[in-house]
Write a protein that holds these residues in place. Structure first.
Motif, PDB file in Angstrom:
ATOM      1  N   UNK A   1       0.844  -1.172   0.000  1.00 18.07           N
ATOM      2  CA  UNK A   1       0.000   0.000   0.000  1.00 18.07           C
ATOM      3  C   UNK A   1       0.893   1.240   0.000  1.00 18.07           C
ATOM      4  N   UNK A   2       0.583   2.187  -0.848  1.00 13.19           N
ATOM      5  CA  UNK A   2       1.335   3.441  -0.855  1.00 13.19           C
ATOM      6  C   UNK A   2       0.431   4.545  -0.336  1.00 13.19           C
ATOM      7  N   UNK A   3       1.045   5.562   0.203  1.00 15.70           N
ATOM      8  CA  UNK A   3       0.287   6.672   0.753  1.00 15.70           C
ATOM      9  C   UNK A   3       0.938   7.984   0.355  1.00 15.70           C
ATOM     10  N   UNK A   4       0.126   8.978   0.301  1.00 21.13           N
ATOM     11  CA  UNK A   4       0.604  10.309  -0.083  1.00 21.13           C
ATOM     12  C   UNK A   4       1.142  11.037   1.138  1.00 21.13           C
ATOM     13  N   UNK A   5       2.315  11.630   0.992  1.00 27.09           N
ATOM     14  CA  UNK A   5       2.898  12.403   2.075  1.00 27.09           C
ATOM     15  C   UNK A   5       2.654  13.893   1.818  1.00 27.09           C
ATOM     16  N   UNK A   6       2.716  14.669   2.881  1.00 29.19           N
ATOM     17  CA  UNK A   6       2.519  16.108   2.750  1.00 29.19           C
ATOM     18  C   UNK A   6       3.686  16.713   1.991  1.00 29.19           C
ATOM     19  N   UNK A   7       3.356  17.517   0.990  1.00 33.35           N
ATOM     20  CA  UNK A   7       4.364  18.238   0.222  1.00 33.35           C
ATOM     21  C   UNK A   7       4.175  19.737   0.329  1.00 33.35           C
ATOM     22  N   UNK A   8       2.923  20.146   0.408  1.00 24.24           N
ATOM     23  CA  UNK A   8       2.597  21.567   0.473  1.00 24.24           C
ATOM     24  C   UNK A   8       1.484  21.750   1.498  1.00 24.24           C
ATOM     25  N   UNK A   9       1.583  22.817   2.285  1.00 28.01           N
ATOM     26  CA  UNK A   9       0.525  23.153   3.232  1.00 28.01           C
ATOM     27  C   UNK A   9      -0.037  24.518   2.861  1.00 28.01           C
ATOM     28  N   UNK A  78      -4.206  24.797   8.985  1.00 27.25           N
ATOM     29  CA  UNK A  78      -3.009  24.263   8.347  1.00 27.25           C
ATOM     30  C   UNK A  78      -3.502  23.086   7.517  1.00 27.25           C
ATOM     31  N   UNK A  79      -3.674  23.319   6.219  1.00 23.37           N
ATOM     32  CA  UNK A  79      -4.276  22.316   5.330  1.00 23.37           C
ATOM     33  C   UNK A  79      -3.187  21.616   4.542  1.00 23.37           C
ATOM     34  N   UNK A  80      -3.006  20.333   4.788  1.00 21.68           N
ATOM     35  CA  UNK A  80      -1.990  19.538   4.108  1.00 21.68           C
ATOM     36  C   UNK A  80      -2.547  19.009   2.791  1.00 21.68           C
ATOM     37  N   UNK A  81      -1.699  18.894   1.776  1.00 20.67           N
ATOM     38  CA  UNK A  81      -2.160  18.408   0.484  1.00 20.67           C
ATOM     39  C   UNK A  81      -2.379  16.900   0.456  1.00 20.67           C
ATOM     40  N   UNK A  82      -2.202  16.227   1.593  1.00 22.39           N
ATOM     41  CA  UNK A  82      -2.518  14.796   1.659  1.00 22.39           C
ATOM     42  C   UNK A  82      -3.905  14.555   2.270  1.00 22.39           C
ATOM     43  N   UNK A  83      -4.637  15.656   2.542  1.00 15.64           N
ATOM     44  CA  UNK A  83      -5.996  15.529   3.052  1.00 15.64           C
ATOM     45  C   UNK A  83      -6.148  15.739   4.547  1.00 15.64           C
ATOM     46  N   UNK A  84      -5.047  15.833   5.280  1.00 12.02           N
ATOM     47  CA  UNK A  84      -5.146  16.075   6.720  1.00 12.02           C
ATOM     48  C   UNK A  84      -5.091  17.580   6.986  1.00 12.02           C
ATOM     49  N   UNK A  85      -5.997  18.051   7.822  1.00 14.55           N
ATOM     50  CA  UNK A  85      -6.070  19.465   8.168  1.00 14.55           C
ATOM     51  C   UNK A  85      -6.019  19.619   9.682  1.00 14.55           C
ATOM     52  N   UNK A  86      -5.404  20.713  10.132  1.00 11.24           N
ATOM     53  CA  UNK A  86      -5.262  20.997  11.545  1.00 11.24           C
ATOM     54  C   UNK A  86      -5.712  22.422  11.823  1.00 11.24           C
ATOM     55  N   UNK A  87      -6.376  22.616  12.960  1.00 10.56           N
ATOM     56  CA  UNK A  87      -6.850  23.941  13.334  1.00 10.56           C
ATOM     57  C   UNK A  87      -6.194  24.363  14.636  1.00 10.56           C
ATOM     58  N   UNK A  88      -5.594  25.556  14.601  1.00 15.48           N
ATOM     59  CA  UNK A  88      -5.032  26.164  15.796  1.00 15.48           C
ATOM     60  C   UNK A  88      -5.998  27.246  16.251  1.00 15.48           C
ATOM     61  N   UNK A  89      -6.290  27.283  17.536  1.00 15.54           N
ATOM     62  CA  UNK A  89      -7.186  28.312  18.068  1.00 15.54           C
ATOM     63  C   UNK A  89      -6.423  29.188  19.052  1.00 15.54           C
TER      64      UNK A  89
END
Length: 118
Positions: A1-9, A78-89
């Motif tokens: 299985x291959x997975x996409x890594x973050x390249x751009x945020x 912080x939106x990663x191009x691999x589909x994971x997003x993070x919110x800082x408050x």
């Protein structure tokens, strides 16, 4: 299985997208643990660590370096191009924004109260 890594945020501060170069870093915070030995037993102490974000932002005509320096109590995505997003408050700048006119770049350093995956 291959997975996409973050390249751009993609970084958004209170809804405004900041054009960001590759290499932005997000530390979600948590705790650092220091180990202590007593004989053969291992113990540790904890120190809380605030979430932080460091990025190089391109200085465009839409971005005002003075306004960037005033960021506080912001919501940052912080939106990663691999589909994971993070919110800082409760995010705020930790150092004055610095403009490099030769490269058209602004150094952005933020800390926040919380960071969570969204």
């Amino acid at each position: 299985m291959s997975g996409r890594i973050t390249g751009v945020a993609t970084i958004r501060v209170d809804g405004q997208e900041f054009p960001t170069e590759r290499g932005a870093t997000l530390n979600p915070g948590g705790v650092n643990r220091a180990t202590k030995m007593a004989g053969r037993r291992v113990y540790y102490s904890e120190e809380p660590v605030a979430p932080t974000l460091q990025a190089t932002v391109l200085h465009t005509e839409e971005l005002d370096i003075i306004e960037i320096g005033k960021i506080r109590d912001a919501t940052v995505l912080f939106e990663c191009d691999n589909g994971q997003d993070y919110m800082l408050t409760g995010a705020f700048v930790t150092e004055t924004a610095e403009l490099n006119s030769g490269e058209g770049q602004i150094r952005l350093n933020l800390a926040a109260r919380t960071c969570e995956r969204v």
